[in-house]
Enzyme design. Structure first.
Site, mmCIF file in Angstrom:
data_model
loop_
_atom_site.group_PDB
_atom_site.id
_atom_site.type_symbol
_atom_site.label_atom_id
_atom_site.label_comp_id
_atom_site.label_asym_id
_atom_site.label_seq_id
_atom_site.Cartn_x
_atom_site.Cartn_y
_atom_site.Cartn_z
ATOM 1 N N GLU A 1 -19.746 45.394 4.874
ATOM 2 C CA GLU A 1 -19.172 46.734 4.684
ATOM 3 C C GLU A 1 -19.783 47.338 3.436
ATOM 4 O O GLU A 1 -19.949 46.633 2.419
ATOM 5 C CB GLU A 1 -17.648 46.645 4.525
ATOM 6 C CG GLU A 1 -16.960 47.961 4.247
ATOM 7 C CD GLU A 1 -15.464 47.824 4.042
ATOM 8 O OE1 GLU A 1 -14.939 46.703 3.987
ATOM 9 O OE2 GLU A 1 -14.787 48.868 3.933
ATOM 10 N N HIS B 1 -15.425 39.759 6.290
ATOM 11 C CA HIS B 1 -16.563 40.587 5.839
ATOM 12 C C HIS B 1 -16.640 40.606 4.321
ATOM 13 O O HIS B 1 -15.692 40.215 3.634
ATOM 14 C CB HIS B 1 -16.492 42.015 6.403
ATOM 15 C CG HIS B 1 -15.319 42.838 5.977
ATOM 16 N ND1 HIS B 1 -14.128 42.868 6.674
ATOM 17 C CD2 HIS B 1 -15.159 43.674 4.914
ATOM 18 C CE1 HIS B 1 -13.298 43.698 6.056
ATOM 19 N NE2 HIS B 1 -13.889 44.196 4.995
ATOM 20 N N HIS C 1 -14.977 43.860 -2.369
ATOM 21 C CA HIS C 1 -13.995 42.889 -1.873
ATOM 22 C C HIS C 1 -14.616 41.931 -0.860
ATOM 23 O O HIS C 1 -15.639 42.235 -0.242
ATOM 24 C CB HIS C 1 -12.768 43.555 -1.267
ATOM 25 C CG HIS C 1 -13.002 44.460 -0.091
ATOM 26 N ND1 HIS C 1 -13.287 45.803 -0.206
ATOM 27 C CD2 HIS C 1 -12.999 44.185 1.239
ATOM 28 C CE1 HIS C 1 -13.427 46.317 1.004
ATOM 29 N NE2 HIS C 1 -13.256 45.370 1.893
#
Ligand SMILES: CC[C@H](C(=O)O)C(=O)SCCNC(=O)CCNC(=O)[C@H](O)C(C)(C)COP(=O)(O)OP(=O)(O)OC[C@H]1O[C@@H](n2cnc3c(N)ncnc32)[C@H](O)[C@@H]1OP(=O)(O)O
Ligand code: CO
Length: 134
Positions: free
Chosen positions: A130, A79, A7
């Site tokens: 991440e 992020h 994502h």
């Protein structure tokens, strides 16, 4: 080491308004809000054919995204999350290469019920990364 982009995350000041914009203006399918008190955010996921967009707003005191939103009051790209086969091996390799793993260095469980880690944005060209265990 890196797999798919899982994502791209956008921090927003008002999750309901951002959800409505993605649903009603962009015609996207958006999940129900998911409070993550252990992460200091509430998130929704926008479903896309090839990845997801995570929309997130602060939850509670001391949210890790509060300062980001102070600097970016309209919101902004927050992020990018990459999938990895082995998050501990990835972490050990990154630490050995001098990268900073945020928090205490141990993976936490993220919104998808998988182990996640974050790498300091200053180590990766101003981008918060991440990693999510496949
Ligand atoms: C895991 C659940 C869910 C999921 O997908 O499953 C999530 O993704 S939850 C996402 C929210 N959680 C986190 O972001 C955890 C990791 N983040 C942090 O620990 C902090 O946000 C941190 C340390 C990256 C930044 O914290 P803060 O802004 O309070 O610290 P500083 O002001 O000292 O920032 C240091 C320096 O980094 C720049 N910065 C901050 N955030 C970002 C960002 N998202 N992208 C790029 N750069 C960022 C900030 O501007 C400072 O730069 P400087 O030039 O020194 O001013
Ligand atoms: Co995320």
């Amino acid at each position: 080491m890196l797999g798919r982009v899982n994502h791209v995350a956008i921090a927003v000041p008002d999750l309901a308004a951002a959800t409505a914009a993605y649903r009603d203006q962009l015609g996207a399918s958006v999940s129900q809000p998911q409070p993550l008190p252990e992460h200091g955010v509430t998130v929704v996921f926008v479903g896309l054919p090839n990845a997801k967009v995570e929309l997130l707003e602060p939850l509670g005191e001391g949210s890790p995204i509060a300062a980001f939103l102070t600097k970016n009051p309209d919101g902004g790209m927050h992020h990018i999350c990459y999938e990895v086969d082995d998050i501990l091996a990835a972490r050990d390799h990154l630490v050995a290469s001098g990268a900073r793993v945020l928090g205490n260095g141990e993976p936490k469980i993220g919104a998808h019920g998988k182990s996640v880690l974050f790498l300091h944005p200053k180590d990766f060209f101003g981008t918060l990364i991440e990693l999510e265990q496949l």
